[in-house]
Design an enzyme around this catalytic site. Structure first.
Site, short mmCIF file in Angstrom:
data_model
loop_
_atom_site.label_atom_id
_atom_site.label_comp_id
_atom_site.label_asym_id
_atom_site.label_seq_id
_atom_site.Cartn_x
_atom_site.Cartn_y
_atom_site.Cartn_z
N VAL A 104 0.83 -1.22 0.00
CA VAL A 104 0.00 0.00 0.00
C VAL A 104 0.86 1.26 0.00
O VAL A 104 0.37 2.36 0.19
CB VAL A 104 -0.93 -0.01 1.25
CG1 VAL A 104 -1.91 -1.18 1.19
CG2 VAL A 104 -0.13 -0.07 2.55
N HIS A 120 -4.67 -3.96 -2.27
CA HIS A 120 -5.07 -3.59 -0.91
C HIS A 120 -5.09 -2.09 -0.69
O HIS A 120 -5.01 -1.62 0.44
CB HIS A 120 -4.13 -4.27 0.11
CG HIS A 120 -4.27 -5.75 0.09
ND1 HIS A 120 -3.29 -6.60 0.56
CD2 HIS A 120 -5.26 -6.55 -0.37
CE1 HIS A 120 -3.70 -7.86 0.41
NE2 HIS A 120 -4.89 -7.85 -0.16
N CYS A 156 -17.77 17.12 7.48
CA CYS A 156 -19.18 16.74 7.73
C CYS A 156 -19.32 16.08 9.10
O CYS A 156 -20.40 15.71 9.53
CB CYS A 156 -19.67 15.77 6.65
SG CYS A 156 -19.07 14.07 6.88
N THR A 194 6.50 -12.12 -0.85
CA THR A 194 5.24 -12.30 -0.11
C THR A 194 5.21 -13.69 0.52
O THR A 194 5.67 -14.66 -0.05
CB THR A 194 4.00 -12.11 -1.02
OG1 THR A 194 2.81 -12.34 -0.24
CG2 THR A 194 4.00 -13.04 -2.23
C1 BV8 Z 1 -11.46 -10.82 2.24
C2 BV8 Z 1 -3.77 -3.53 3.96
C3 BV8 Z 1 -13.69 -11.44 1.98
C4 BV8 Z 1 -3.93 -2.96 5.32
C5 BV8 Z 1 -3.74 -5.96 4.19
C6 BV8 Z 1 -8.93 -17.95 7.43
C7 BV8 Z 1 -8.25 -18.64 6.44
C8 BV8 Z 1 -7.96 -18.06 5.20
C9 BV8 Z 1 -8.39 -16.76 4.94
C10 BV8 Z 1 -9.05 -16.08 5.93
C11 BV8 Z 1 -9.33 -16.65 7.17
N1 BV8 Z 1 -9.95 -15.73 7.91
C12 BV8 Z 1 -10.09 -14.60 7.20
C13 BV8 Z 1 -9.56 -14.81 5.98
C14 BV8 Z 1 -9.50 -13.83 4.88
C15 BV8 Z 1 -8.40 -12.82 5.15
C16 BV8 Z 1 -7.05 -13.53 5.25
O1 BV8 Z 1 -6.52 -13.97 4.27
N2 BV8 Z 1 -6.53 -13.61 6.49
C17 BV8 Z 1 -5.25 -14.27 6.70
C18 BV8 Z 1 -4.50 -13.51 7.81
C19 BV8 Z 1 -5.49 -15.72 7.09
N3 BV8 Z 1 -8.42 -11.93 4.02
C20 BV8 Z 1 -9.20 -10.84 4.07
O2 BV8 Z 1 -9.84 -10.50 5.02
C21 BV8 Z 1 -9.28 -10.04 2.77
N4 BV8 Z 1 -10.65 -9.81 2.47
O3 BV8 Z 1 -11.12 -11.97 2.21
O4 BV8 Z 1 -12.75 -10.41 2.11
C22 BV8 Z 1 -15.01 -10.84 1.90
C23 BV8 Z 1 -15.89 -11.35 0.97
C24 BV8 Z 1 -17.15 -10.84 0.94
C25 BV8 Z 1 -17.53 -9.80 1.79
C26 BV8 Z 1 -16.62 -9.26 2.70
C27 BV8 Z 1 -15.36 -9.79 2.77
C28 BV8 Z 1 -8.58 -8.71 2.92
C29 BV8 Z 1 -7.11 -8.94 3.07
C30 BV8 Z 1 -6.35 -7.61 2.99
C31 BV8 Z 1 -5.85 -7.23 4.35
N5 BV8 Z 1 -5.04 -6.00 4.22
N6 BV8 Z 1 -3.06 -4.81 4.05
C32 BV8 Z 1 -2.61 -2.49 5.90
O5 BV8 Z 1 -1.56 -2.58 5.21
O6 BV8 Z 1 -2.64 -1.99 7.03
S1 BV8 Z 1 -2.89 -7.41 4.30
C33 BV8 Z 1 -1.20 -7.20 4.53
O7 BV8 Z 1 -0.65 -8.51 4.72
C34 BV8 Z 1 -0.48 -6.68 3.34
O8 BV8 Z 1 -1.17 -5.79 2.54
C35 BV8 Z 1 -0.15 -7.92 2.56
O9 BV8 Z 1 -1.03 -8.04 1.52
C36 BV8 Z 1 -0.51 -9.02 3.44
C37 BV8 Z 1 0.46 -10.17 3.30
O10 BV8 Z 1 1.67 -9.77 3.71
P1 BV8 Z 1 2.98 -9.98 2.78
O11 BV8 Z 1 2.99 -8.89 1.77
O12 BV8 Z 1 3.09 -11.36 2.27
O13 BV8 Z 1 4.03 -9.69 3.87
P2 BV8 Z 1 4.53 -10.67 5.00
O14 BV8 Z 1 5.14 -9.85 6.07
O15 BV8 Z 1 3.47 -11.67 5.35
O16 BV8 Z 1 5.67 -11.48 4.24
C38 BV8 Z 1 6.81 -10.77 3.78
C39 BV8 Z 1 7.57 -11.75 2.93
O17 BV8 Z 1 8.68 -11.09 2.37
C40 BV8 Z 1 8.12 -12.93 3.73
O18 BV8 Z 1 7.86 -14.12 3.02
C41 BV8 Z 1 9.63 -12.65 3.79
O19 BV8 Z 1 10.37 -13.85 3.76
C42 BV8 Z 1 9.82 -11.88 2.52
N7 BV8 Z 1 10.94 -10.95 2.50
C43 BV8 Z 1 11.44 -10.22 3.52
N8 BV8 Z 1 12.44 -9.43 3.04
C44 BV8 Z 1 12.55 -9.68 1.70
C45 BV8 Z 1 11.59 -10.64 1.36
N9 BV8 Z 1 11.44 -11.10 0.10
C46 BV8 Z 1 12.26 -10.60 -0.84
N10 BV8 Z 1 13.20 -9.66 -0.59
C47 BV8 Z 1 13.37 -9.18 0.67
N11 BV8 Z 1 14.31 -8.24 0.91
ZN ZN Z 2 -17.46 13.63 5.37
#
Ligand code: BV8
Ligand code: ZN
Length: 260
Positions: A104, A120, A156, A194
């Site tokens: 983001v 996102h 508002c 990711t």
């Molecule tokens: C939805 C914005 C449905 C906000 C973010 C149970 C099981 C499965 C799914 C779910 C569940 N319960 C709920 C869910 C759905 C849920 C979900 O998936 N939860 C997870 C936690 C289990 N998803 C949602 O809620 C989504 N919406 O499903 O809606 C719906 C349908 C109808 C009606 C209503 C609703 C919404 C998900 C979006 C959440 N928002 N961000 C903010 O930023 O504050 S998520 C946030 O984490 C990030 O945006 C990112 O997308 C996400 C994942 O993180 P990563 O980018 O992968 O980062 P992470 O730290 O995890 O990993 C970093 C990686 O980089 C590592 O692997 C590391 O090794 C590597 N790395 C480190 N350094 C380097 C590197 N790689 C390369 N080079 C480097 N130098």
């Molecule tokens: Zn307003």
């Protein structure tokens, strides 16, 4: 060739017209922006559901608003890194290119990438939950600074929230549709920086693979999709991506010579 030694990968890339890339927080880590789940991760102290959900925002508006303000300050001081610039170069090299990001922070756009699919949202944009008035980063900062209790209100009276997708919220329909299409149509799909744990973004590499894409992962650690990828580069995206793009240029120029 720096890193692309694998004949199958070279064969796939030599002819690939459609390349899609999914990026996560790891791509921005080398710009100094903390990831979510790493040791220094944003969510090691506070769980995502405590902070990145509408409920958390509504019940703890000041704390959540401060958290986003703190993240914006880090991003303001950050710059794109070689990984971001390499993806811009990859876009220029590719006939049909899609960059899908979970991030983001807007760093892909600052590196020159265009048509970025922000699954996102974008933390620099804000809007009123009541009248939907949009607030630029500067406008929001002005209001935020004058609110001693750090509860940003619109003119508002409504609360102002960041334009990001919180857990339990739907992703922007247009974005996720475009992302699925790009994944399914791709001949080569790269998953970079990711952990592939958050749905529906984490479904994209799987869909790509199921539809015949050559799936490449760049990550220093194993992830939820490491067992299904065709090729894995274990390393930092800021190191790997520039080498990957240099090798691709070599492959494409050799290819042109043989085609002549
Ligand atoms: C939805 C914005 C449905 C906000 C973010 C149970 C099981 C499965 C799914 C779910 C569940 N319960 C709920 C869910 C759905 C849920 C979900 O998936 N939860 C997870 C936690 C289990 N998803 C949602 O809620 C989504 N919406 O499903 O809606 C719906 C349908 C109808 C009606 C209503 C609703 C919404 C998900 C979006 C959440 N928002 N961000 C903010 O930023 O504050 S998520 C946030 O984490 C990030 O945006 C990112 O997308 C996400 C994942 O993180 P990563 O980018 O992968 O980062 P992470 O730290 O995890 O990993 C970093 C990686 O980089 C590592 O692997 C590391 O090794 C590597 N790395 C480190 N350094 C380097 C590197 N790689 C390369 N080079 C480097 N130098
Ligand atoms: Zn307003």
């Amino acid at each position: 060739m720096n890193i692309l030694k694998n004949d199958e990968a070279i064969q796939q890339l030599k002819n690939a017209k459609r390349i899609a890339v999914l990026t996560g927080a790891g791509v921005s880590a080398e710009s100094g922006i903390p990831t979510f789940r790493g040791e220094e991760g944003l969510w090691t102290k506070l769980s995502p559901h405590e902070m990145a959900s509408f409920e958390a925002f509504y019940n703890n508006t000041a704390i959540v608003s401060e958290w986003y303000h703190h993240r914006r300050e880090i991003i303001d001081k950050s710059n794109p890194n070689p990984g971001h610039y390499a993806l811009k170069e990859l876009q220029d090299l590719t006939e049909d290119f899609s960059l899908i990001t979970q991030n983001v922070d807007g760093l892909h756009q600052r590196a020159g990438s265009t048509d970025v699919i922000e699954l996102h949202g974008n933390i620099m944009e804000n809007y009123c939950i009541n009248c939907n008035r949009q607030f630029s980063h500067e406008e929001f900062d002005e209001i935020y600074r004058h609110n001693s209790n750090h509860i940003p209100h619109c003119f508002c009276g409504g609360l102002i929230r960041p334009n990001v997708v919180w857990f339990g919220e739907q992703l922007p329909e247009e974005s996720i549709k475009k992302a699925y299409q790009a994944a399914i149509r791709s001949e080569v799909f790269l998953s970079v920086g990711t952990s592939a744990q958050v749905a529906p973004a984490s479904d994209l590499p799987r869909h790509a693979k199921q539809n015949g894409s050559y799936l490449i992962e760049i990550n220093p650690n194993q992830t939820a999709i490491s067992d299904i990828v065709s090729l894995r580069f274990e390393g930092l995206s800021g190191d790997i991506l520039p080498m990957f793009v240099e090798d691709l240029k070599e492959i494409l120029s050799n290819n042109q010579q043989t085609v002549r």
